[in-house]
Design a protein around this motif. Structure first.
Motif, PDB file in Angstrom:
ATOM      1  N   PHE A 199      -4.532  -1.452  -1.840  1.00 50.15           N
ATOM      2  CA  PHE A 199      -3.595  -0.500  -2.639  1.00 50.15           C
ATOM      3  C   PHE A 199      -3.127   0.397  -2.283  1.00 50.15           C
ATOM      4  O   PHE A 199      -3.633   1.496  -2.067  1.00 50.15           O
ATOM      5  N   PRO A 200      -1.925   0.452  -2.199  1.00 50.32           N
ATOM      6  CA  PRO A 200      -1.289   1.686  -1.881  1.00 50.32           C
ATOM      7  C   PRO A 200      -1.289   2.816  -2.486  1.00 50.32           C
ATOM      8  O   PRO A 200      -1.130   2.128  -3.785  1.00 50.32           O
ATOM      9  N   LEU A 201      -1.073   3.779  -1.875  1.00 49.81           N
ATOM     10  CA  LEU A 201      -1.748   5.226  -2.202  1.00 49.81           C
ATOM     11  C   LEU A 201       0.313   5.269  -2.988  1.00 49.81           C
ATOM     12  O   LEU A 201       1.142   5.408  -2.083  1.00 49.81           O
ATOM     13  N   LEU A 202       0.941   6.056  -3.794  1.00 47.93           N
ATOM     14  CA  LEU A 202       2.189   6.613  -4.598  1.00 47.93           C
ATOM     15  C   LEU A 202       2.843   6.939  -3.254  1.00 47.93           C
ATOM     16  O   LEU A 202       1.923   8.576  -3.034  1.00 47.93           O
ATOM     17  N   GLU A 203       3.788   7.019  -2.796  1.00 47.20           N
ATOM     18  CA  GLU A 203       4.395   8.401  -1.931  1.00 47.20           C
ATOM     19  C   GLU A 203       4.660   9.829  -2.765  1.00 47.20           C
ATOM     20  O   GLU A 203       5.233   9.346  -3.922  1.00 47.20           O
ATOM     21  N   ASP A 259      -4.863  15.090  -5.578  1.00 52.61           N
ATOM     22  CA  ASP A 259      -4.927  14.584  -5.782  1.00 52.61           C
ATOM     23  C   ASP A 259      -4.876  12.693  -5.176  1.00 52.61           C
ATOM     24  O   ASP A 259      -2.895  13.316  -5.657  1.00 52.61           O
ATOM     25  N   GLU A 260      -4.840  12.247  -4.424  1.00 52.45           N
ATOM     26  CA  GLU A 260      -4.611  10.737  -5.028  1.00 52.45           C
ATOM     27  C   GLU A 260      -3.690   9.695  -5.807  1.00 52.45           C
ATOM     28  O   GLU A 260      -4.425  10.064  -7.174  1.00 52.45           O
ATOM     29  N   MET A 261      -3.069   8.694  -5.977  1.00 51.47           N
ATOM     30  CA  MET A 261      -2.680   8.203  -7.104  1.00 51.47           C
ATOM     31  C   MET A 261      -2.087   6.904  -6.416  1.00 51.47           C
ATOM     32  O   MET A 261      -1.793   6.051  -6.101  1.00 51.47           O
ATOM     33  N   VAL A 262      -2.038   6.063  -7.660  1.00 44.33           N
ATOM     34  CA  VAL A 262      -1.753   4.488  -6.863  1.00 44.33           C
ATOM     35  C   VAL A 262      -1.111   3.965  -8.633  1.00 44.33           C
ATOM     36  O   VAL A 262      -1.331   4.407  -9.628  1.00 44.33           O
ATOM     37  N   TRP A 263      -0.041   2.717  -8.155  1.00 41.36           N
ATOM     38  CA  TRP A 263       0.991   2.422  -9.557  1.00 41.36           C
ATOM     39  C   TRP A 263       0.421   1.312  -9.677  1.00 41.36           C
ATOM     40  O   TRP A 263      -0.333   1.134  -8.830  1.00 41.36           O
ATOM     41  N   ALA A 264      -0.199   1.310 -10.848  1.00 42.89           N
ATOM     42  CA  ALA A 264      -1.254   0.565 -11.630  1.00 42.89           C
ATOM     43  C   ALA A 264      -1.263   0.147 -13.082  1.00 42.89           C
ATOM     44  O   ALA A 264      -1.189   0.749 -13.759  1.00 42.89           O
ATOM     45  N   ASP A 265      -0.758  -1.300 -13.332  1.00 40.43           N
ATOM     46  CA  ASP A 265      -1.132  -1.849 -14.961  1.00 40.43           C
ATOM     47  C   ASP A 265      -2.586  -1.868 -15.113  1.00 40.43           C
ATOM     48  O   ASP A 265      -3.026  -2.647 -14.520  1.00 40.43           O
ATOM     49  N   GLN A 266      -3.144  -0.819 -16.047  1.00 39.41           N
ATOM     50  CA  GLN A 266      -4.105  -0.593 -16.533  1.00 39.41           C
ATOM     51  C   GLN A 266      -5.098  -1.951 -16.890  1.00 39.41           C
ATOM     52  O   GLN A 266      -5.830  -2.576 -16.185  1.00 39.41           O
ATOM     53  N   SER A 267      -4.543  -3.042 -17.785  1.00 42.28           N
ATOM     54  CA  SER A 267      -4.599  -3.991 -18.046  1.00 42.28           C
ATOM     55  C   SER A 267      -4.685  -5.014 -16.950  1.00 42.28           C
ATOM     56  O   SER A 267      -5.950  -5.773 -17.092  1.00 42.28           O
ATOM     57  N   LEU A 268      -4.147  -5.115 -16.389  1.00 44.25           N
ATOM     58  CA  LEU A 268      -3.653  -6.056 -15.055  1.00 44.25           C
ATOM     59  C   LEU A 268      -4.552  -6.388 -13.871  1.00 44.25           C
ATOM     60  O   LEU A 268      -6.095  -6.716 -13.600  1.00 44.25           O
TER      61      LEU A 268
END
Length: 119
Positions: A112-116, A1-10
């Motif tokens: 948005f970049p993917l988490l490494e 699964d690909e993941m992105v770091w993100a603040d859900q609210s923002l």
């Protein structure tokens, strides 16, 4: 699964702002679309409308705080929304692009970049 770091609210506020603008500046009965996809480049969020479009000479000033353009003076707004969206994208180390054709519509693309080191 690909993941992105993100603040859900923002991120939610930024996407909602772009969607709200797309609806606000589009005529009734026209289409507004949101698409999300993930690739090697990262997570791409694209919001498109069939509104009046943005003049090419206005594109460089899109993200300037309180900047309103003559073409939308009759539509309520403060000129803060796109500034906020750009700040959210920058905070997430992302990029934002705008493509627009006057009389045809506008597309904003957020990347948005993917988490490494994903599991």
């Amino acid at each position: 699964d690909e993941m992105v770091w993100a603040d859900q609210s923002l991120l939610t506020r930024a996407l909602f702002n772009l969607l709200e603008n797309a609806v606000k500046y589009s005529s009734s009965g026209t289409r507004v679309t949101l698409s999300l996809n993930c690739s090697d480049q990262g997570l791409r969020c694209r919001i498109s409308d069939q509104g009046p479009g943005i003049a090419p000479e206005d594109l460089p000033d899109l993200f300037i705080q309180y900047r309103r353009f003559d073409s939308v003076k009759d539509v309520e707004g403060l000129g803060l929304g796109l500034t906020m969206v750009k700040a959210v994208v920058d905070r997430h180390q992302g990029r934002i692009f705008c493509e627009s054709v006057v009389g045809k519509g506008t597309t904003f693309t957020l990347l948005f970049p993917l988490l490494e080191g994903k599991e």
